[in-house]
Design a protein around this motif. Structure first.
Motif, short mmCIF file in Angstrom:
data_model
loop_
_atom_site.label_atom_id
_atom_site.label_comp_id
_atom_site.label_asym_id
_atom_site.label_seq_id
_atom_site.Cartn_x
_atom_site.Cartn_y
_atom_site.Cartn_z
N GLY A 148 0.81 -1.21 0.00
CA GLY A 148 0.00 0.00 0.00
C GLY A 148 0.85 1.26 0.00
N PHE A 149 0.30 2.34 -0.48
CA PHE A 149 0.99 3.63 -0.39
C PHE A 149 0.96 4.08 1.07
CE2 PHE A 149 -0.63 4.92 -4.90
CZ PHE A 149 0.12 3.88 -5.45
N ILE A 150 2.09 4.55 1.57
CA ILE A 150 2.13 5.06 2.94
C ILE A 150 1.09 6.17 3.12
CG2 ILE A 150 3.52 6.39 4.59
CD1 ILE A 150 5.95 4.75 3.69
N GLU A 151 0.95 7.01 2.11
CA GLU A 151 0.01 8.12 2.20
C GLU A 151 -1.43 7.63 2.34
OE1 GLU A 151 3.73 9.27 0.18
OE2 GLU A 151 2.31 7.63 -0.07
N PHE A 152 -1.75 6.51 1.70
CA PHE A 152 -3.10 5.96 1.81
C PHE A 152 -3.36 5.39 3.20
CE2 PHE A 152 -3.92 4.94 -2.96
CZ PHE A 152 -3.89 6.30 -3.24
N ALA A 153 -2.30 4.93 3.86
CA ALA A 153 -2.45 4.39 5.22
C ALA A 153 -2.87 5.47 6.20
CB ALA A 153 -1.14 3.75 5.68
N LEU A 154 -2.78 6.74 5.79
CA LEU A 154 -3.19 7.86 6.64
C LEU A 154 -4.58 8.34 6.30
CD1 LEU A 154 0.17 9.87 6.54
CD2 LEU A 154 -0.42 7.83 7.85
#
Length: 316
Positions: A148-154
């Motif tokens: 997953g994109f780290i940014e999506f994890a937020l």
């Protein structure tokens, strides 16, 4: 290899920004770089055109849209992924020799990812590529498995609310997830074009930035933001039940969201099994801390668009 010509589909999405910037940074290595769009949407890409991108105005299922291009990269969202078989047919009809489907996530070729509803259209596309490749020996394709994109994890889809400082998760805090910063995904994408071809028609690169427990993602946010998060951990079965309820209401966004949440919380699910292929590339990916700090810097500049790219299920 001669300088390739590359066509992007879905360039207006979240990965599109970093991918187009990375292509422009490597412009001299390509013969042509272009974006497929429609007449009604071309103004959206006016800045890209001014910087050197061609705009191809046409239909995704017409071979005419793909003529003159060697490589096609799809960066489509959930609802548009079902169109990829038609795109593949049109690309092959025009003589495209390399296709990147909209993967850029977990390794869906193993474990419960094979049957989870969230990845259904990706599975259909994978099988379609394998079938058409048998009939077209000059056609190749590449899967980029980034986690997953780290940014999506937020994003709230993952249970995170960076404004209210809360985290809601359907599973244990120790569950790990393979994650990569989106700008590194773009780097992997462009650099992979110039790596050696596979002996078979299929290439797979497993290239996450790292494995992170969700409790560590929360701890990183607390450190960067200087606040304490309130965390709520639900049994994974609650997400499974919610998925079924949304499916019965024909709410596709809700069904997809909770099928995704149910697998995120599965302690036995490994999103990208090792060995990984990061050592085949020339750079070191950003750490979780570095990516989170960049996320908030971009947020201050108004460059983050997660809310638009990920519609949340209706609440009832």
């Amino acid at each position: 290899m001669s300088a390739p010509s590359i066509l992007l589909i879905g360039a207006g999405g979240y990965l599109g920004g970093p991918a187009t910037r990375e292509l422009l940074a490597n412009r001299s290595r390509f013969n042509r770089i272009a974006i497929l769009t429609e007449e009604s949407k071309k103004q959206k890409f006016a800045e890209h055109e001014a910087k050197g991108f061609e705009l191809v105005l046409g239909a995704f299922d017409s071979a005419d849209s793909f003529k003159g291009f060697d490589i096609v990269i799809c960066m489509l969202g959930n609802h548009a992924m079902k169109c990829q078989p038609a795109i593949i047919d049109a690309a092959i009809g025009a003589g495209v020799t390399e296709f990147y489907p909209s993967e850029f996530g977990s390794d869906i070729g193993q474990g419960d990812y094979l049957t989870n509803r969230y990845w259904r259209d990706k599975q259909i596309t994978r099988q379609y590529l394998r079938n058409v490749a048998k009939k077209n020996p000059g056609f190749n394709y590449t899967f980029l498995i980034t986690g997953g994109f780290i940014e999506f994890a937020l994003h709230p889809l993952f249970g995170m609310d960076v404004d209210k400082h809360t985290f809601t998760f359907y599973g244990p805090p120790e569950k790990q997830e393979a994650l990569t910063a989106v700008h590194d995904v773009a780097k992997y994408l462009v650099e992979s074009v110039f790596l050696p071809k596979s002996p078979s028609q299929e290439r797979i690169f497993r290239i996450p930035g790292g494995n992170y427990a969700w409790k560590d993602v929360v701890a990183t946010l607390e450190k960067v933001q200087g606040v304490k998060y309130t965390c709520t951990y639900h049994p994974r079965q609650d997400a499974i039940d919610a998925q079924k309820a949304y499916a019965e209401k024909s709410d596709v966004d809700g069904e997809l969201a909770f099928s995704f949440k149910s697998l995120l919380g599965d302690i036995n699910a490994v999103s990208v099994p090792k060995p990984w292929d990061n050592d085949k590339f020339s750079f070191k990916p950003a750490t979780l801390d570095e990516a989170v700090r960049k996320f908030f810097e971009d947020l201050k500049r108004g460059e983050d668009r997660l809310a638009r790219d990920f519609p949340m299920p209706s609440q009832s």
